[in-house]
Design a protein around this motif. Structure first.
Motif, mmCIF file in Angstrom:
data_model
loop_
_atom_site.group_PDB
_atom_site.id
_atom_site.type_symbol
_atom_site.label_atom_id
_atom_site.label_comp_id
_atom_site.label_asym_id
_atom_site.label_seq_id
_atom_site.Cartn_x
_atom_site.Cartn_y
_atom_site.Cartn_z
ATOM 1 N N PRO A 67 0.845 -1.204 0.000
ATOM 2 C CA PRO A 67 0.000 0.000 0.000
ATOM 3 C C PRO A 67 0.879 1.253 0.000
ATOM 4 O O PRO A 67 1.983 1.248 0.558
ATOM 5 C CB PRO A 67 -0.793 -0.139 1.312
ATOM 6 C CG PRO A 67 -0.817 -1.610 1.581
ATOM 7 C CD PRO A 67 0.502 -2.124 1.103
ATOM 8 N N GLU A 68 0.379 2.309 -0.586
ATOM 9 C CA GLU A 68 1.192 3.512 -0.769
ATOM 10 C C GLU A 68 1.744 4.058 0.541
ATOM 11 O O GLU A 68 2.906 4.480 0.607
ATOM 12 C CB GLU A 68 0.360 4.593 -1.472
ATOM 13 C CG GLU A 68 0.049 4.277 -2.929
ATOM 14 C CD GLU A 68 -0.794 5.365 -3.574
ATOM 15 O OE1 GLU A 68 -0.919 6.449 -2.954
ATOM 16 O OE2 GLU A 68 -1.314 5.125 -4.676
ATOM 17 N N ASP A 69 0.929 4.058 1.590
ATOM 18 C CA ASP A 69 1.414 4.619 2.854
ATOM 19 C C ASP A 69 2.559 3.809 3.435
ATOM 20 O O ASP A 69 3.473 4.352 4.062
ATOM 21 C CB ASP A 69 0.267 4.741 3.866
ATOM 22 C CG ASP A 69 -0.374 3.406 4.202
ATOM 23 O OD1 ASP A 69 -0.379 2.514 3.339
ATOM 24 O OD2 ASP A 69 -0.871 3.259 5.339
ATOM 25 N N VAL A 70 2.545 2.487 3.214
ATOM 26 C CA VAL A 70 3.634 1.642 3.690
ATOM 27 C C VAL A 70 4.877 1.851 2.831
ATOM 28 O O VAL A 70 5.987 2.018 3.350
ATOM 29 C CB VAL A 70 3.221 0.153 3.669
ATOM 30 C CG1 VAL A 70 4.373 -0.726 4.138
ATOM 31 C CG2 VAL A 70 1.996 -0.077 4.548
ATOM 32 N N ALA A 71 4.697 1.842 1.525
ATOM 33 C CA ALA A 71 5.827 2.016 0.606
ATOM 34 C C ALA A 71 6.547 3.337 0.867
ATOM 35 O O ALA A 71 7.785 3.402 0.801
ATOM 36 C CB ALA A 71 5.346 1.952 -0.835
ATOM 37 N N ASN A 72 5.799 4.379 1.188
ATOM 38 C CA ASN A 72 6.401 5.691 1.418
ATOM 39 C C ASN A 72 7.239 5.734 2.696
ATOM 40 O O ASN A 72 8.136 6.578 2.832
ATOM 41 C CB ASN A 72 5.320 6.773 1.487
ATOM 42 C CG ASN A 72 4.659 7.011 0.137
ATOM 43 O OD1 ASN A 72 5.253 6.738 -0.908
ATOM 44 N ND2 ASN A 72 3.432 7.510 0.149
#
Length: 394
Positions: A248-253
């Motif tokens: 998920p984007e929030d994790v990847a960031n």
């Protein structure tokens, strides 16, 4: 040489069995074909079920685990660019899991065994059990150029999938069940802080990914790859890019990357051999069964086998309950097959399969949506993930 229980294999299952038996005054000798340093060099799993944690406490090897291990009360499933937390403790009656590497478990058990002077013979070659259907089995092996005979009452085969123990069961008595999956896990170990305080299992159209850890400063990450992939084709940069694409984007960031200190590809398979005993030989752990790592059950299943065999042998030696010997296999296999089912299910809903891809993808999404959206579904995941109860032998 003579002992009560000969244990083939000095991995965590053999060492744990030896430690528990020693505490009950049951003499045992461990034979290992590799060196102690080699055994400690193997990078393996690190999620311990509640039952295994309790068993390590019973074995009096919990001090460093309690100091350095990380209790986890939840786990996350990620799909459709969102995350759902499974509250393990709330949904399983207060149980949880412990993050503590298999290498550290092995080290603790080795040190405990050395402290009491129990016999472990490393670099023992050509280990071979004999007389399994008699009242006087024995094991032969070569050590320092000499052939040695070890007489015993019982033999525990804790020597893994490729060991000699399972091969000692006559082929016409052994039935094998196996499923080989068409992909593997590319794993990277790095000296970077974990991206999350709890494990994240991710389903993505590009394939499965897992965010795990070994400590607060050391992370373990995995991505699903084709079975034909080679480690040397995966640079660190390529791995991190692929991992970020599946999270998920929030994790990847939030992901902190760094040089890998270990990188490997593990194939996935489900395997069960029945029965798990023959005469006075008992198969323990990987010698009898393999699970895909998706459900974190491999080491934990070995521990449940150890629990069953240990309690059985205590009753044999202290109460004369030899009638329990024939119940070892059926008792273990009931729990083994339930863990095989859970590991297969987790693998099925989280990985990308090439066959019938569109339909299969929709089924995965429906499964994840149903199980995470239902308290009964979340409870089912939780009680399996923390580990089903050990059976008692009466």
């Amino acid at each position: 040489m003579k002992t009560q229980v000969a244990i083939i294999g000095a991995g965590p299952s053999g060492l744990l069995l030896g430690q528990l038996l020693h505490l009950q005054g049951i003499d045992n000798v461990i034979l290992e074909r590799r060196s102690g340093d080699y055994v400690l060099s193997r990078i393996r799993a690190g999620v311990l079920e509640q039952g295994m944690v309790d068993l390590l406490r019973e074995a009096n090897v919990d001090a460093r685990m309690d100091e350095e291990g990380q209790p986890h009360h939840g786990v996350e499933l990620a799909f459709d660019n969102r995350r759902v937390r499974i509250d393990l403790q709330a949904l399983s009656g207060g149980k949880s899991v412990m993050i503590y590497g298999q290498t550290e478990v092995t080290r603790d058990l080795m040190e405990a065994r050395a402290a009491v002077g129990a016999t472990s013979l490393y670099e023992a070659e050509n280990v071979q059990p004999h007389g399994l259907e008699t009242d006087h089995p024995y094991v032969t092996f070569e050590k320092d150029g000499e052939t040695v005979r070890l007489d015993c009452d019982y033999i525990a085969g804790c020597d893994g999938f490729h060991g000699v123990s399972r091969q000692c069961i006559p082929a016409d008595l052994l039935k094998v069940f196996e499923r080989v999956y068409p992909f593997g896990w590319l794993g990277v170990l790095s000296e970077t802080p974990p991206v999350s305080d709890e494990l994240i299992y991710a389903n993505h159209e590009r394939g499965f990914a897992l965010c795990s850890m070994r400590s607060k400063t050391r992370s373990r990450y995995y991505v699903q790859v084709a079975e034909t992939e080679k480690v040397e084709d995966w640079s660190d940069e390529r791995f991190w890019d692929e991992l970020k694409a599946r999270l998920p984007e929030d994790v990847a960031n939030q992901l902190i990357t760094g040089p890998s200190i270990e990188k490997s590809i593990a194939p996935l398979r489900s395997f069960v051999a029945e029965p798990m005993q023959h005469g006075r030989l008992f198969l323990v752990g990987d010698a009898a069964h393999i699970v895909p790592p998706t459900g974190a059950k491999g080491l934990n299943l070995a521990a449940s086998d150890v629990n069953t065999l240990y309690r059985l042998l205590v009753k044999v030696y202290k109460e004369g309950r030899t009638d329990l010997i024939e119940r070892y296999s059926e008792t273990c296999l009931r729990r083994v097959w339930k863990a095989e089912r859970f590991s297969w299910w987790m693998t099925s809903i989280l990985h990308k399969f090439s066959a019938d891809e569109d339909f299969g993808r929709r089924i995965q999404q429906a499964e994840l949506d149903y199980y995470t959206g239902s308290e009964a579904g979340r409870r089912t995941i939780a009680e399996n993930y923390v580990g089903l109860p050990y059976e008692t032998l009466e």
